[in-house]
Design an enzyme around this catalytic site. Structure first.
Site, short mmCIF file in Angstrom:
data_model
loop_
_atom_site.label_atom_id
_atom_site.label_comp_id
_atom_site.label_asym_id
_atom_site.label_seq_id
_atom_site.Cartn_x
_atom_site.Cartn_y
_atom_site.Cartn_z
CE LYS A 1 -6.52 0.99 3.28
NZ LYS A 1 -5.91 0.32 4.44
CE LYS B 1 -0.15 5.73 2.96
NZ LYS B 1 0.23 5.36 4.32
CE LYS C 1 4.65 -1.26 5.65
NZ LYS C 1 3.24 -1.22 6.03
P1 ADP Z 1 1.70 1.60 4.41
O1 ADP Z 1 0.57 2.50 4.00
O2 ADP Z 1 2.94 1.90 3.68
O3 ADP Z 1 1.31 0.15 4.39
P2 ADP Z 1 1.25 1.53 7.24
O4 ADP Z 1 -0.21 1.71 7.02
O5 ADP Z 1 1.72 0.21 7.72
O6 ADP Z 1 2.04 1.94 5.90
O7 ADP Z 1 1.74 2.68 8.21
C1 ADP Z 1 2.80 2.52 9.12
C2 ADP Z 1 3.23 3.87 9.65
O8 ADP Z 1 3.94 4.60 8.65
C3 ADP Z 1 2.06 4.77 10.05
O9 ADP Z 1 2.44 5.47 11.23
C4 ADP Z 1 1.93 5.72 8.92
O10 ADP Z 1 1.41 6.97 9.33
C5 ADP Z 1 3.36 5.86 8.43
N1 ADP Z 1 3.41 6.14 6.98
C6 ADP Z 1 2.94 5.32 6.01
N2 ADP Z 1 3.16 5.83 4.80
C7 ADP Z 1 3.79 7.04 5.00
C8 ADP Z 1 4.29 8.05 4.12
N3 ADP Z 1 4.19 7.94 2.81
N4 ADP Z 1 4.88 9.13 4.67
C9 ADP Z 1 4.98 9.24 6.01
N5 ADP Z 1 4.55 8.33 6.88
C10 ADP Z 1 3.95 7.23 6.41
NA NA Z 2 -1.68 2.22 5.29
#
Ligand code: ADP
Ligand code: NA
Length: 328
Positions: A115, A195, A198
């Site tokens: 990061k 992956k 957001k």
């Molecule tokens: P992001 O990485 O999109 O900002 P967050 O870190 O806020 O997402 O994660 C929120 C929830 O969504 C967590 O429980 C995470 O494991 C799940 N999550 C995030 N990205 C994915 C993905 N690509 N596939 C499945 N689950 C995900």
């Molecule tokens: Na994340």
């Protein structure tokens, strides 16, 4: 009968995407319906400021996160749903935990390197946020934490901190364990080695709950695949197609075999088109609910205030115990 406390967090960094929906929200919905679970979901706004942020945008994202979670069916009567920063104990506990964590231990966590590499200037918060995560989890004495592969080491840090506190100050925290979800992570529609996230700056890489039918069709149509036209499931050799098939499977809520059966006679273009219509159908009621909620800010404020109340009651109790054991 003792309850199982499950803690989960979601960052208010933008509209939820289908990865969040299938990887997290769906799991929470099934957990909330089991009365043996005490489910706590935090909109972790303090984590959202570990990288540069805009205050007005953050404020909107926090409200939007509540709207989306409620629209997806998270029930505030069954879940403690709250905004992290409204519970000051998170910051207090994080400080104590920081003092119990060695620099070397935190420095060894892999996410920071990843990061920080993309930031011009790296904040101390980005370095220590796994310690804040440990505080988030242990403040509620959580037994289970649903985390993906990328968060396993952070959960191990929380386990270590719990053990260190318990042996140094006195037994207080249960060991938080990982709750596995069987859905693999959805991948970026632009790059199947990443992956869906957001924080991806390319909005074409993810389908968000707020996307219109037109945007959904467009994003899927333009999603990267490979040079073969037939549909086969091969995670190693054809990760982009495998990702679309996993998504289709999740949207239809059927087995992979069933999806492969349905797609055996069609090509990629048709797969993308069918997938788009299925996603649009899935999100139709969510869109309706979001609109309703946006027009009822009074209700939303009430949900947020109730969440703060409930979370603070739990958190302040733990914090009293922590401070007394720590010698304050
Ligand atoms: P992001 O990485 O999109 O900002 P967050 O870190 O806020 O997402 O994660 C929120 C929830 O969504 C967590 O429980 C995470 O494991 C799940 N999550 C995030 N990205 C994915 C993905 N690509 N596939 C499945 N689950 C995900
Ligand atoms: Na994340």
């Amino acid at each position: 009968r003792t309850l199982t406390t499950v803690f989960s967090g979601i960052q208010p960094t933008g509209s939820l995407h289908l990865g969040n929906y299938f990887g997290a929200v769906n799991l929470w919905k099934s957990l909330q319906n089991d009365p043996a679970n005490h489910l706590i979901i935090s909109v972790v706004d303090m984590h959202a400021i570990t990288v540069p942020w805009k205050p007005e945008q953050l404020r909107q994202n926090i409200v939007q996160s509540f709207i989306e979670l409620l629209a997806c069916g998270i029930d505030p009567a069954k879940v403690v749903l709250f905004q992290q920063s409204s519970v000051p104990e998170h910051g207090k506990l994080q400080w104590i935990f920081s003092c119990l964590s060695s620099m070397a231990r935190v420095d060894n966590l892999p996410q920071f390197k990843e990061k920080s590499a993309v930031q011009k200037e790296v904040s101390c918060g980005l370095f220590t946020y796994p310690v804040l995560q440990a505080a988030d989890i242990l403040l509620y004495k959580a037994h289970l934490v649903p985390v993906g592969e990328d968060q396993v080491q952070h959960l191990q840090l929380a386990q270590d901190i719990a053990r260190i506190f318990n042996s140094k100050c006195g037994k207080l925290f249960p060991t938080p364990h990982r709750l596995h979800s069987d859905l693999p992570r959805l991948k970026s529609l632009r790059d199947p080695t990443k992956k869906m996230s957001k924080s991806d700056t390319d909005s074409r890489s993810l389908i968000q709950l707020t996307d219109s039918p037109g945007q959904i069709r467009e994003k899927l149509k333009k999603s990267v695949t490979d040079f073969k036209s037939e549909i086969t499931y091969d995670l190693a050799e054809r990760p982009a197609i495998a990702n679309l098939l996993m998504l289709y499977r999740a949207v239809l809520d059927v087995s992979l075999e069933k999806v492969l059966e349905e797609t055996s006679k069609i090509n990629k273009v048709e797969l993308k088109a069918r997938l788009a219509e299925a996603v649009i159908e899935l999100l139709r009621p969510v869109h309706g609910k979001m609109k309703e909620l946006r027009n009822d800010m009074g209700y939303l404020e009430q949900v947020m205030a109730q969440g703060t109340d409930r979370a603070r009651t739990l958190a302040s109790q733990t914090m009293d115990e922590v401070e007394s054991l720590a010698g304050f």
